[in-house]
Motif scaffolding. Structure first.
Motif, PDB file in Angstrom:
ATOM      1  N   LYS B   3      33.523 -31.937 -81.099  1.00 14.84           N
ATOM      2  CA  LYS B   3      34.226 -30.706 -80.754  1.00 14.84           C
ATOM      3  C   LYS B   3      33.559 -30.062 -79.555  1.00 14.84           C
ATOM      4  N   THR B   5      33.537 -26.253 -77.650  1.00 18.57           N
ATOM      5  CA  THR B   5      33.966 -24.860 -77.772  1.00 18.57           C
ATOM      6  C   THR B   5      33.623 -24.086 -76.509  1.00 18.57           C
ATOM      7  N   GLN B   6      34.644 -23.500 -75.935  1.00 20.11           N
ATOM      8  CA  GLN B   6      34.460 -22.561 -74.829  1.00 20.11           C
ATOM      9  C   GLN B   6      34.964 -21.222 -75.348  1.00 20.11           C
ATOM     10  N   ALA B   7      34.044 -20.427 -75.803  1.00 21.43           N
ATOM     11  CA  ALA B   7      34.412 -19.209 -76.518  1.00 21.43           C
ATOM     12  C   ALA B   7      35.035 -18.149 -75.614  1.00 21.43           C
ATOM     13  N   THR B   9      37.625 -16.919 -73.332  1.00 23.35           N
ATOM     14  CA  THR B   9      38.975 -17.277 -72.929  1.00 23.35           C
ATOM     15  C   THR B   9      39.211 -16.894 -71.475  1.00 23.35           C
ATOM     16  N   CYS B  23      29.547 -23.347 -72.775  1.00 16.24           N
ATOM     17  CA  CYS B  23      30.128 -24.536 -73.396  1.00 16.24           C
ATOM     18  C   CYS B  23      29.191 -24.991 -74.507  1.00 16.24           C
ATOM     19  N   TYR B  25      28.901 -27.808 -77.698  1.00 13.20           N
ATOM     20  CA  TYR B  25      29.528 -29.049 -78.159  1.00 13.20           C
ATOM     21  C   TYR B  25      28.955 -29.481 -79.502  1.00 13.20           C
ATOM     22  N   GLU B  26      29.720 -30.316 -80.190  1.00 13.50           N
ATOM     23  CA  GLU B  26      29.279 -30.872 -81.475  1.00 13.50           C
ATOM     24  C   GLU B  26      29.515 -32.374 -81.453  1.00 13.50           C
ATOM     25  N   GLY B 105      37.318 -28.830 -74.148  1.00  9.09           N
ATOM     26  CA  GLY B 105      37.306 -27.432 -74.561  1.00  9.09           C
ATOM     27  C   GLY B 105      38.633 -26.794 -74.177  1.00  9.09           C
TER      28      GLY B 105
END
Lengths: 115, 114
Positions: B3, B5-7, B9, B23, B25-26, B105
């Motif tokens: 995953k 994630t770019q929190a 917006t 950024c 990542y998982e 993302g």
């Protein structure tokens, strides 16, 4: 310089029409990809080709087919366009030399409007 | 599962300000690559940088710099002295051995006001 071209920047089609989107790369890349991009949904993979005449489904293949008869060209086909296929379509290519670290290079995109 | 994630917006700053795009990542893979792409209003996705999981060295390219920290699973992007031409959507992406796809993302829309 890396070059990926797409046949049209903007396209307007009618519901039910057969639509061809073409992508050409000049980098002798093995892998080619078709994505669609929609607001709030990000980039989603439609189909992927790892060699001539080879293809794999991505996340959202329904309503689409692809063709790769030559290494440099990857076509996306909408057999019967529908309004929910209105979107931005992006083509990308990637070589194999660097393995999973190889970069995907993108074309300019095609904005398709289905009326 | 993997995953990105770019929190953020959307970020809006005034020209010449510094701005950092996050950024996170998982992945459980030990070998992976991270990418940043820029998408200006014209729509084309432009490759900016690639980093592999074994190289935590930070990268600087002109006004752009990237900070890769495995301890926090982050690969942040900083623009120094931002310019109006930096206005775009920026995407972070992950490539892992177990999946031929790029994991994207959601993107951060950056607006630079004159």
């Amino acid at each position: 310089d890396v070059k990926v071209t797409q046949s049209s920047r903007y396209l307007v089609k009618r519901t039910g029409e057969k639509v061809f989107l073409e992508c050409v790369q000049d980098m002798d890349h093995e892998n080619m990809f078709w994505y669609r991009q929609d607001p709030g949904l990000g980039l989603r993979l439609i189909y992927f080709s790892y060699d001539v005449k080879m293809k794999e489904k991505g996340d959202i293949p329904e309503g689409y087919s692809v063709s790769r008869e030559k290494k440099e060209r990857f076509s996306l086909i909408l057999e019967s366009a529908s309004t929910n296929q209105t979107s931005m379509y992006l083509c990308a290519s990637r070589g194999l030399a660097g393995g999973l670290g190889e970069t995907q290079y993108f074309g300019p995109g095609t904005r398709l409007l289905v009326l | 599962a993997q995953k990105v994630t770019q929190a953020q917006t959307e970020i809006s700053v005034v020209e010449k300000e510094d701005v950092t795009l996050d950024c996170v990542y998982e992945t459980r893979d030990t070998t992976y690559y991270l990418f940043w792409y820029k998408q200006p209003p014209s729509g084309e996705l432009v490759f900016l940088i690639r980093r592999n999981s074994f190289d935590e060295q930070n990268e600087i390219s002109g006004r752009y710099s990237w900070n890769f920290q495995k301890s926090t699973s982050s690969f942040n992007f900083t623009i120094t002295a931002s310019q109006v031409v930096d206005s775009a959507v920026y995407f972070c992406a992950l490539s892992v051995q177990s999946n031929y796809q790029l994991i994207w993302g959601a993107g951060t829309k950056l607006i630079i006001k004159p």
